[in-house]
Design a protein around this motif. Structure first.
Motif, PDB file in Angstrom:
ATOM      1  N   HIS A  88     -58.624 -32.265 -31.602  1.00 47.12           N
ATOM      2  CA  HIS A  88     -59.282 -33.967 -31.558  1.00 47.12           C
ATOM      3  C   HIS A  88     -58.614 -34.428 -32.362  1.00 47.12           C
ATOM      4  CE1 HIS A  88     -61.946 -32.641 -28.298  1.00 47.12           C
ATOM      5  NE2 HIS A  88     -61.573 -31.385 -28.263  1.00 47.12           N
ATOM      6  N   ARG A  89     -57.520 -35.251 -32.279  1.00 48.02           N
ATOM      7  CA  ARG A  89     -57.890 -36.381 -33.895  1.00 48.02           C
ATOM      8  C   ARG A  89     -58.524 -37.002 -34.298  1.00 48.02           C
ATOM      9  NH1 ARG A  89     -51.735 -39.489 -33.821  1.00 48.02           N
ATOM     10  NH2 ARG A  89     -51.809 -39.818 -36.165  1.00 48.02           N
ATOM     11  N   ASP A  90     -59.447 -37.256 -34.085  1.00 47.95           N
ATOM     12  CA  ASP A  90     -60.381 -37.862 -34.014  1.00 47.95           C
ATOM     13  C   ASP A  90     -61.095 -37.192 -35.418  1.00 47.95           C
ATOM     14  OD1 ASP A  90     -60.317 -40.563 -32.808  1.00 47.95           O
ATOM     15  OD2 ASP A  90     -61.640 -39.868 -31.571  1.00 47.95           O
ATOM     16  N   GLU A  91     -61.691 -36.024 -34.479  1.00 48.33           N
ATOM     17  CA  GLU A  91     -62.212 -34.804 -35.933  1.00 48.33           C
ATOM     18  C   GLU A  91     -61.289 -34.498 -37.435  1.00 48.33           C
ATOM     19  OE1 GLU A  91     -62.685 -31.002 -33.898  1.00 48.33           O
ATOM     20  OE2 GLU A  91     -63.985 -31.863 -32.295  1.00 48.33           O
ATOM     21  N   LEU A  92     -59.772 -34.736 -37.037  1.00 46.79           N
ATOM     22  CA  LEU A  92     -59.219 -34.820 -38.238  1.00 46.79           C
ATOM     23  C   LEU A  92     -58.899 -35.844 -38.946  1.00 46.79           C
ATOM     24  CD1 LEU A  92     -56.159 -33.363 -38.905  1.00 46.79           C
ATOM     25  CD2 LEU A  92     -55.919 -35.747 -38.868  1.00 46.79           C
ATOM     26  N   ARG A  93     -59.613 -36.757 -38.329  1.00 51.43           N
ATOM     27  CA  ARG A  93     -59.392 -38.291 -38.975  1.00 51.43           C
ATOM     28  C   ARG A  93     -61.131 -38.033 -40.047  1.00 51.43           C
ATOM     29  NH1 ARG A  93     -59.257 -41.389 -34.760  1.00 51.43           N
ATOM     30  NH2 ARG A  93     -56.417 -41.400 -34.584  1.00 51.43           N
ATOM     31  N   ALA A  94     -61.902 -37.766 -39.371  1.00 47.59           N
ATOM     32  CA  ALA A  94     -63.046 -38.710 -39.885  1.00 47.59           C
ATOM     33  C   ALA A  94     -62.786 -36.951 -40.983  1.00 47.59           C
ATOM     34  CB  ALA A  94     -64.275 -37.355 -38.935  1.00 47.59           C
ATOM     35  N   ALA A  95     -62.214 -35.689 -40.984  1.00 45.42           N
ATOM     36  CA  ALA A  95     -62.108 -34.488 -42.587  1.00 45.42           C
ATOM     37  C   ALA A  95     -61.202 -35.167 -43.560  1.00 45.42           C
ATOM     38  CB  ALA A  95     -61.373 -34.080 -41.593  1.00 45.42           C
ATOM     39  N   LEU A  96     -60.804 -35.951 -42.781  1.00 43.93           N
ATOM     40  CA  LEU A  96     -59.457 -37.065 -43.994  1.00 43.93           C
ATOM     41  C   LEU A  96     -60.082 -38.275 -44.511  1.00 43.93           C
ATOM     42  CD1 LEU A  96     -56.701 -37.273 -45.187  1.00 43.93           C
ATOM     43  CD2 LEU A  96     -55.599 -38.454 -43.139  1.00 43.93           C
ATOM     44  N   ARG A  97     -60.444 -39.200 -44.149  1.00 42.19           N
ATOM     45  CA  ARG A  97     -61.516 -39.668 -44.804  1.00 42.19           C
ATOM     46  C   ARG A  97     -62.611 -39.079 -45.972  1.00 42.19           C
ATOM     47  NH1 ARG A  97     -63.140 -42.480 -39.959  1.00 42.19           N
ATOM     48  NH2 ARG A  97     -61.804 -43.756 -39.813  1.00 42.19           N
ATOM     49  N   THR A 111     -71.400 -43.728 -31.120  1.00 36.44           N
ATOM     50  CA  THR A 111     -72.038 -44.451 -32.443  1.00 36.44           C
ATOM     51  C   THR A 111     -71.152 -43.944 -33.470  1.00 36.44           C
ATOM     52  OG1 THR A 111     -73.031 -42.299 -32.674  1.00 36.44           O
ATOM     53  CG2 THR A 111     -74.471 -43.541 -31.797  1.00 36.44           C
ATOM     54  N   GLY A 112     -71.245 -43.905 -34.694  1.00 32.58           N
ATOM     55  CA  GLY A 112     -70.088 -43.778 -35.834  1.00 32.58           C
ATOM     56  C   GLY A 112     -68.678 -44.259 -35.153  1.00 32.58           C
ATOM     57  N   ASP A 113     -68.269 -43.337 -35.534  1.00 30.80           N
ATOM     58  CA  ASP A 113     -66.749 -43.836 -35.765  1.00 30.80           C
ATOM     59  C   ASP A 113     -65.918 -43.023 -34.300  1.00 30.80           C
ATOM     60  OD1 ASP A 113     -65.929 -43.645 -38.401  1.00 30.80           O
ATOM     61  OD2 ASP A 113     -65.631 -41.059 -38.830  1.00 30.80           O
ATOM     62  N   ALA A 114     -67.070 -42.500 -33.853  1.00 26.54           N
ATOM     63  CA  ALA A 114     -66.297 -42.763 -32.613  1.00 26.54           C
ATOM     64  C   ALA A 114     -66.531 -43.504 -31.736  1.00 26.54           C
ATOM     65  CB  ALA A 114     -67.339 -41.735 -31.836  1.00 26.54           C
ATOM     66  N   LEU A 115     -67.764 -44.949 -32.028  1.00 20.36           N
ATOM     67  CA  LEU A 115     -67.053 -46.087 -31.350  1.00 20.36           C
ATOM     68  C   LEU A 115     -66.087 -46.953 -31.872  1.00 20.36           C
ATOM     69  CD1 LEU A 115     -68.417 -48.283 -29.718  1.00 20.36           C
ATOM     70  CD2 LEU A 115     -69.633 -48.564 -32.011  1.00 20.36           C
ATOM     71  N   VAL A 116     -65.064 -47.403 -30.565  1.00 21.94           N
ATOM     72  CA  VAL A 116     -63.887 -48.352 -30.622  1.00 21.94           C
ATOM     73  C   VAL A 116     -64.252 -49.616 -30.287  1.00 21.94           C
ATOM     74  CG1 VAL A 116     -61.403 -48.032 -29.421  1.00 21.94           C
ATOM     75  CG2 VAL A 116     -62.550 -45.558 -30.134  1.00 21.94           C
ATOM     76  N   PRO A 117     -63.478 -50.456 -31.727  1.00 21.10           N
ATOM     77  CA  PRO A 117     -63.988 -52.038 -30.549  1.00 21.10           C
ATOM     78  C   PRO A 117     -63.536 -52.448 -30.059  1.00 21.10           C
ATOM     79  CG  PRO A 117     -63.475 -51.333 -33.671  1.00 21.10           C
ATOM     80  CD  PRO A 117     -62.570 -50.050 -32.957  1.00 21.10           C
ATOM     81  N   ASP A 118     -63.915 -53.317 -28.938  1.00 20.81           N
ATOM     82  CA  ASP A 118     -63.365 -53.465 -27.585  1.00 20.81           C
ATOM     83  C   ASP A 118     -62.361 -54.220 -28.021  1.00 20.81           C
ATOM     84  OD1 ASP A 118     -64.761 -53.713 -25.284  1.00 20.81           O
ATOM     85  OD2 ASP A 118     -64.987 -55.539 -24.683  1.00 20.81           O
TER      86      ASP A 118
END
Length: 172
Positions: A31-40, A125-132
């Protein structure tokens, strides 16, 4: 032989749900979102702050290559919102060193109405929310740079590639 599924669909289309319904215990799931959060976290970036794109991509492909190499024969699911031919080409080029001649790559396109994607996304919510506006922009680029089997096979003739289409995630 193993199957490597590369997910394509708008945020909220059901890519992660599709993976959870199809992946078996022991399969590789990225899941790229998980990698992105860990990198942040590693870089000390704020919650919604973007990671440096080059570093993120380098870490992402390295992570996938390392796991695919360590686990030959294990099916894999790559959830990164691969929406365009260009994004698919970049991913396939990046992970090519770990693809074996008998691996079968399936680009799993999840087709879900944009309004339903936006509704589902609004519940995040959080990082999972993508701007419309980003979702709408993604939809436009998806139409302009559509993934085609012919072009993909032309660019990667040594890979066994197919495209599967799924509209079952449309149901609410």
């Amino acid at each position: 032989m193993r199957n490597i599924y590369i997910m394509s669909g708008l945020p909220g289309s059901g890519k992660s749900t599709w993976i959870s319904q199809h992946a078996r215990w022991g399969d590789l799931v990225f899941h790229r979102d998980e990698l992105r959060a860990a990198l942040r976290d590693e870089l000390g970036l704020a919650h919604a702050q973007d990671c440096p794109p080059v570093l993120e991509y380098e870490r992402w492909t390295h992570h996938i290559i390392e796991a695919l190499t360590k686990c030959p024969g294990v099916d894999a699911y790559i959830d990164q919102t691969t929406l365009t031919q260009g994004a698919l080409n970049k991913l396939l080029t990046g992970i090519a060193p770990a693809i074996c001649g008998n691996d079968f790559i399936i680009i799993q396109c999840i087709h879900t109405n944009t309004q339903l994607c936006r509704k589902r996304n609004a519940e995040r919510t959080g990082d999972a929310l993508v701007p419309d506006d980003v979702i709408l922009s993604m939809e436009k680029s998806m139409r302009r740079g559509a993934i085609t089997l012919e072009r993909t096979r032309e660019l990667y003739p040594w890979m066994h590639i197919d495209i599967a289409h799924d509209t079952t995630m449309e149901v609410e």
